[in-house]
Design an enzyme around this catalytic site. Sequence first.
Site, PDB file in Angstrom:
ATOM      1  N   ARG A 141       0.087  15.498  17.947  1.00 44.78           N
ATOM      2  CA  ARG A 141       0.496  15.204  16.576  1.00 44.78           C
ATOM      3  C   ARG A 141       0.087  16.350  15.675  1.00 44.78           C
ATOM      4  O   ARG A 141      -1.086  16.710  15.623  1.00 44.78           O
ATOM      5  CB  ARG A 141      -0.163  13.904  16.104  1.00 44.78           C
ATOM      6  CG  ARG A 141       0.210  13.559  14.684  1.00 44.78           C
ATOM      7  CD  ARG A 141      -0.342  12.219  14.238  1.00 44.78           C
ATOM      8  NE  ARG A 141      -0.056  12.034  12.815  1.00 44.78           N
ATOM      9  CZ  ARG A 141      -0.414  10.988  12.109  1.00 44.78           C
ATOM     10  NH1 ARG A 141      -1.065  10.003  12.666  1.00 44.78           N
ATOM     11  NH2 ARG A 141      -0.125  10.902  10.815  1.00 44.78           N
ATOM     12  N   HIS A 171       1.910   0.018  10.525  1.00 43.79           N
ATOM     13  CA  HIS A 171       3.075   0.916  10.501  1.00 43.79           C
ATOM     14  C   HIS A 171       4.275   0.271  11.206  1.00 43.79           C
ATOM     15  O   HIS A 171       5.299   0.908  11.366  1.00 43.79           O
ATOM     16  CB  HIS A 171       2.760   2.209  11.267  1.00 43.79           C
ATOM     17  CG  HIS A 171       1.871   3.180  10.551  1.00 43.79           C
ATOM     18  ND1 HIS A 171       0.608   2.887  10.142  1.00 43.79           N
ATOM     19  CD2 HIS A 171       2.081   4.482  10.201  1.00 43.79           C
ATOM     20  CE1 HIS A 171       0.065   3.952   9.572  1.00 43.79           C
ATOM     21  NE2 HIS A 171       0.942   4.931   9.593  1.00 43.79           N
ATOM     22  N   HIS A 174      -7.234  -0.747   9.190  1.00 42.74           N
ATOM     23  CA  HIS A 174      -6.469   0.503   9.232  1.00 42.74           C
ATOM     24  C   HIS A 174      -5.382   0.441  10.294  1.00 42.74           C
ATOM     25  O   HIS A 174      -5.465  -0.315  11.258  1.00 42.74           O
ATOM     26  CB  HIS A 174      -7.461   1.625   9.573  1.00 42.74           C
ATOM     27  CG  HIS A 174      -6.846   2.953   9.816  1.00 42.74           C
ATOM     28  ND1 HIS A 174      -6.786   3.527  11.065  1.00 42.74           N
ATOM     29  CD2 HIS A 174      -6.266   3.838   8.978  1.00 42.74           C
ATOM     30  CE1 HIS A 174      -6.208   4.718  10.985  1.00 42.74           C
ATOM     31  NE2 HIS A 174      -5.885   4.930   9.730  1.00 42.74           N
ATOM     32  N   LYS A 210       1.143   5.224   0.655  1.00 40.72           N
ATOM     33  CA  LYS A 210       0.521   6.439   1.190  1.00 40.72           C
ATOM     34  C   LYS A 210       0.735   7.530   0.145  1.00 40.72           C
ATOM     35  O   LYS A 210       1.847   8.034  -0.029  1.00 40.72           O
ATOM     36  CB  LYS A 210       1.178   6.814   2.523  1.00 40.72           C
ATOM     37  CG  LYS A 210       0.682   8.093   3.151  1.00 40.72           C
ATOM     38  CD  LYS A 210      -0.817   8.125   3.352  1.00 40.72           C
ATOM     39  CE  LYS A 210      -1.287   7.133   4.387  1.00 40.72           C
ATOM     40  NZ  LYS A 210      -2.749   7.131   4.580  1.00 40.72           N
ATOM     41  N   LYS A 241       0.859  -1.189   0.000  1.00 37.72           N
ATOM     42  CA  LYS A 241       0.000   0.000   0.000  1.00 37.72           C
ATOM     43  C   LYS A 241       0.890   1.233   0.000  1.00 37.72           C
ATOM     44  O   LYS A 241       1.804   1.348   0.825  1.00 37.72           O
ATOM     45  CB  LYS A 241      -0.882  -0.006   1.246  1.00 37.72           C
ATOM     46  CG  LYS A 241      -1.530   1.350   1.556  1.00 37.72           C
ATOM     47  CD  LYS A 241      -2.513   1.271   2.698  1.00 37.72           C
ATOM     48  CE  LYS A 241      -2.861   2.656   3.241  1.00 37.72           C
ATOM     49  NZ  LYS A 241      -3.894   2.608   4.278  1.00 37.72           N
TER      50      LYS A 241
END
Length: 416
Positions: free
Chosen positions: A396, A343, A314, A187, A185
């Site tokens: 963040r 991740h 996700h 990003k 995948k």
Amino acid sequence: MKILEVIVTPIAIPDVPIANTKGVHSSVFLRSVIQVRTDTGLVGLAETYGAKRTLAGLNTAALALEGLDVYNLRELRRRIEAALPDAGGVNAPTALADHKLVDVVYSAFELACLDLQGKHVGRPLYDLLGGAVRKTIPFGGYLFFKFAKQDLSFGPDIMGEVMTPDALVAQARDFVGQYGFRSLKLKGGVLEPDLEVETMLKLREAFPQHPLRIDPMGAWTVPTAKRVVDQLDGILEYLEDPCRGMDAMAELSAQINVPLATNLVVVEFEQIIEAVKKDAVQIILSDHHYWRGPRGCIHLGEICRAAGLGVSMHSNSHLGISLAAMCHVAAATPGLTYDCDTHYPWSSKEIVSSGRPVFKDGALQVPEGPGLGVELDHEAVAELHDLYNRAMVKDRDDTDEMLKYKPDYVRKVPRW
Ligand code: GKR
Ligand code: MG
């Protein structure tokens, strides 16, 4: 089994500057580690977001949980809703973890309670979710454009700068070589769409058998997304959040044959009906951190099955407690037939005592111990809590971080 005490520990984990359409990751990412102590001596674990609002929500809710029976999850929900009034609801204008605060906080404590239940009865978490339909959990390689890391004070870089299609393909080779991923995948929403199309075409050339996805997080207008889909004819397993908003997704969906996936336009149960009516998406990404915990993800799976939708999973930057929970949820969700996002390869620390799990052919085995099947490495948590105290980052903000690399950067969705 009653709750005696809840300990919420914020931690910071060295991160690398991977980019998305909002900006770029900073030198650390933040997580909260939750320990729920009970009158049996058993301690339940959970891991979730660590930014300010989540942390405040966790701490506020924690005060209301003393004496709670960990088998009474409806009472858990009631107490959290009472402790955090006005902290939930569809379509609030803020970040996901903000407008879904009740769900985020509930999700974390549900996980800790389920961990406790599993430890209490001596069964793995997947059994409490209805049993495992698979024990081998496949993950996809999650590829990012990235800058070379400028600030090395909290940890080294991984891979240096990756800002061209060829460099991205090299990153993919590296990930596939190290972890054996069988799907990939990207990003997206970072480079011009034509460059991202070129990247996907080069990935297809380099990996003819790997299912490929791209997720520009709403960076494209409907005509741009349509053009990209035409250029990537036959290449995509699915396209994730190409456009911003339910209506734009529906408009695109009506013009293409590639399935659309989302973790942006459908993030609450209430939004599923509208999505189905408008045929805006064909796949919903589950995530136990905000879909009302592991049990919420199982409900989501059932609803998607009934509605003829697919389910994928996700991810956000995370460590091993979350990874174990993802494995249990994936094991127990029959309709989750896509490789999960993770991740995990983008960090190198761990807070579970068994250490970093080893991917084989891109997959992990679901932990078999009671509950989550992982225990805390207290020393590692203390070290990362110390880093949290020393790091400037307490929230963040990818756009703010991007300004360090591109001083004229303006956040704009859609951008192209
Ligand atoms: O880590 O930069 C990132 C991702 O963009 C993450 O924040 C997203 O939530 O991976 C996620 C996604 O699928 O949109
Ligand atoms: Mg996404």
